[in-house]
Design a protein around this motif. Sequence first.
Motif, PDB file in Angstrom:
ATOM      1  N   PRO A 178       0.885  -1.069   0.029  1.00 16.00           N
ATOM      2  CA  PRO A 178      -0.065   0.023   0.061  1.00 16.00           C
ATOM      3  C   PRO A 178       0.978   1.189   0.030  1.00 16.00           C
ATOM      4  CG  PRO A 178      -0.014  -1.118   2.106  1.00 16.00           C
ATOM      5  CD  PRO A 178       0.852  -2.061   1.233  1.00 16.00           C
ATOM      6  N   ALA A 179       0.451   2.072  -0.792  1.00 15.01           N
ATOM      7  CA  ALA A 179       1.228   3.368  -0.842  1.00 15.01           C
ATOM      8  C   ALA A 179       1.131   4.153   0.591  1.00 15.01           C
ATOM      9  CB  ALA A 179       0.610   4.348  -1.903  1.00 15.01           C
ATOM     10  N   SER A 180       0.510   3.882   1.258  1.00 14.41           N
ATOM     11  CA  SER A 180       0.343   4.587   2.726  1.00 14.41           C
ATOM     12  C   SER A 180       1.225   4.007   3.519  1.00 14.41           C
ATOM     13  CB  SER A 180      -1.032   4.442   3.227  1.00 14.41           C
ATOM     14  OG  SER A 180      -1.550   3.186   3.287  1.00 14.41           O
ATOM     15  N   GLU A 202       3.250   1.267  -7.499  1.00 15.48           N
ATOM     16  CA  GLU A 202       3.030   2.564  -6.788  1.00 15.48           C
ATOM     17  C   GLU A 202       3.275   2.485  -5.345  1.00 15.48           C
ATOM     18  OE1 GLU A 202      -0.600   3.746  -8.355  1.00 15.48           O
ATOM     19  OE2 GLU A 202       0.079   4.082 -10.312  1.00 15.48           O
ATOM     20  N   GLY A 203       3.919   1.463  -4.771  1.00 16.45           N
ATOM     21  CA  GLY A 203       4.243   1.484  -3.269  1.00 16.45           C
ATOM     22  C   GLY A 203       5.447   2.413  -3.085  1.00 16.45           C
ATOM     23  N   VAL A 204       5.959   2.533  -1.713  1.00 16.00           N
ATOM     24  CA  VAL A 204       6.914   3.479  -1.385  1.00 16.00           C
ATOM     25  C   VAL A 204       7.874   2.574  -0.768  1.00 16.00           C
ATOM     26  CG1 VAL A 204       7.388   5.361  -0.082  1.00 16.00           C
ATOM     27  CG2 VAL A 204       5.038   5.493  -1.204  1.00 16.00           C
ATOM     28  N   VAL A 205       9.336   2.840  -1.222  1.00 23.97           N
ATOM     29  CA  VAL A 205      10.293   2.477  -0.488  1.00 23.97           C
ATOM     30  C   VAL A 205      11.236   3.680  -0.031  1.00 23.97           C
ATOM     31  CG1 VAL A 205      12.558   1.053  -0.613  1.00 23.97           C
ATOM     32  CG2 VAL A 205      10.528   0.398  -1.764  1.00 23.97           C
ATOM     33  N   ASP A 206      11.874   3.573   1.275  1.00 30.05           N
ATOM     34  CA  ASP A 206      12.766   4.742   1.639  1.00 30.05           C
ATOM     35  C   ASP A 206      14.002   4.274   1.096  1.00 30.05           C
ATOM     36  OD1 ASP A 206      14.341   6.215   3.155  1.00 30.05           O
ATOM     37  OD2 ASP A 206      13.631   5.900   4.867  1.00 30.05           O
ATOM     38  N   VAL A 207      14.478   4.867  -0.033  1.00 27.50           N
ATOM     39  CA  VAL A 207      15.461   4.434  -0.752  1.00 27.50           C
ATOM     40  C   VAL A 207      16.847   5.022  -0.042  1.00 27.50           C
ATOM     41  CG1 VAL A 207      16.745   4.837  -3.023  1.00 27.50           C
ATOM     42  CG2 VAL A 207      14.358   4.414  -3.019  1.00 27.50           C
ATOM     43  N   GLU A 208      16.611   6.153   0.581  1.00 30.58           N
ATOM     44  CA  GLU A 208      17.873   6.713   1.397  1.00 30.58           C
ATOM     45  C   GLU A 208      18.460   5.938   2.452  1.00 30.58           C
ATOM     46  OE1 GLU A 208      18.903  10.792   3.872  1.00 30.58           O
ATOM     47  OE2 GLU A 208      17.052  10.573   2.935  1.00 30.58           O
ATOM     48  N   ASN A 209      17.424   5.080   2.954  1.00 34.12           N
ATOM     49  CA  ASN A 209      17.868   4.167   4.331  1.00 34.12           C
ATOM     50  C   ASN A 209      17.910   3.142   3.763  1.00 34.12           C
ATOM     51  OD1 ASN A 209      18.224   6.281   6.513  1.00 34.12           O
ATOM     52  ND2 ASN A 209      16.169   6.710   6.079  1.00 34.12           N
ATOM     53  N   SER A 210      17.246   2.377   2.899  1.00 34.58           N
ATOM     54  CA  SER A 210      17.270   1.119   2.356  1.00 34.58           C
ATOM     55  C   SER A 210      18.820   0.947   1.896  1.00 34.58           C
ATOM     56  CB  SER A 210      16.367   0.669   1.443  1.00 34.58           C
ATOM     57  OG  SER A 210      14.985   0.684   1.934  1.00 34.58           O
ATOM     58  N   GLY A 211      19.233  -0.380   1.981  1.00 37.16           N
ATOM     59  CA  GLY A 211      20.355  -0.774   1.294  1.00 37.16           C
ATOM     60  C   GLY A 211      20.997  -2.059   1.809  1.00 37.16           C
ATOM     61  N   VAL A 212      22.339  -2.165   1.348  1.00 31.91           N
ATOM     62  CA  VAL A 212      23.213  -3.542   1.794  1.00 31.91           C
ATOM     63  C   VAL A 212      23.937  -2.966   2.884  1.00 31.91           C
ATOM     64  CG1 VAL A 212      24.785  -5.362   1.141  1.00 31.91           C
ATOM     65  CG2 VAL A 212      23.025  -4.337  -0.539  1.00 31.91           C
TER      66      VAL A 212
END
Length: 316
Positions: A231-233, A270-280
Motif C-alpha cells: 500500500p502506498a500509505s 506504486e508502493g513506497v520504499v525509503d531508498v535513502e535508508n534502504s541498502g546493503v
Amino acid sequence: MDNLRAAFPGEARRGVSHQYTSRLFAFEHTPQTPLTPPQNLVIFVGGLFDGLHTVPYTSIVADALPPTWTIAQAIISSSYTGWGTCSLQKDVKELSRCVAYFRKIKSGKIVLMGHSTGCQDVLEYLTGEGRESRAPIDGGIIQAAVSDREALGISHDAETLAESCVVAQRMVDDGDEDEMMSSTDIDGAFPCPVSAKRWLSLVSPNHDGDDDMFSSDLTDKQLMKTFGSLPASTPLCILLSGDDEFFSSNLGMDQKAILERWVGIVERGEGVVDVENSGVVEGATHNLLHNPEEVVEGLVRRVVGFLSGLLPQANL
C-alpha cells in the motif's frame, strides 16, 4: 554446563511484558533516557527459531532509538521451534492482535520489523489475503530477507531436497498436509517438527510456496503479488546483510542487484520504499552476531533514519 556458562555470560534487560492474548506476549524494552512514555513503537518479529533476545542487535536498536520511540519483541506461535507447525496467515493474525493491543495504549506510529523469515510476515501482513482487516501499521522494515529455498540449496544436496518435496507432496495429496515429516525425509534441515504443507511452503520445486518470497528466480509477476502490492500509505525499508552466510553467491546477481529489482517492483506497483535508508549493510552477517561495532551502527543508523522520516522533526 560450565562451557555453556562461559560461552554466554548472561544479560539483563529492563522492560515491560505485554500479554496481548491469553498465551502470547511482547517484551517492550525500557528506553535508556525516558522523559515521557514513548508513543511510537517498533514491533520486532524474529526469524526461524528466534524468540526473546535471540537476535542480538535488537537491544542495541532499543538503546539507540529517539526518545519518542521504543521497540517490543513479539512472541508468536511460530517463535522458537513452532515455525514448522504454523503458517504465515496464522503469524499475521496473531501480529494483528499484537498491533491492535498496542494501538489501545500508544497514540503514535507503529512499525513492523522482520528479521530473516520474519520478513515474510511483514510482507504477508501488508499484501496477503485479508490485509484490509488487519490492524493498521505505519511502516515496515525487512532485514536479512533471503530465500530459504536457495539457502537450503547451499547446505543440502539437491537430490535429497527434491526427494523430500516428493514425500511432502504425496502427504498433501493424501490429505496429510498437517502431519509432520520425518527428520530423515528433510535430512535434518531444521531442529523442529515440520509439516508437509510448511515444508512445501518454503522449498516447493514449483517455486510457488507461500514462504518463497525472496528467491532470485521468482518472476516479476510473482514479485508483483508481494513487493508490487504494497500500500502506498505504508513505506518500506529494505536492509540486506552484505556478508549474509545464507545468501548464495551462485545466483547470477549480487545483493545490490536483488535490492534494486525489489525496489523497482515496489515502485511499479506504486508502493513506497525509503531508498535513502534502504541498502546493503556492508560487512554484516545474517543477524549481525559478533559483528564489529561500526557494522552494527550502520544497521542501527538506517533503522533510526527510516523511523525519523515517519515523524515531523519536532516530534522525534
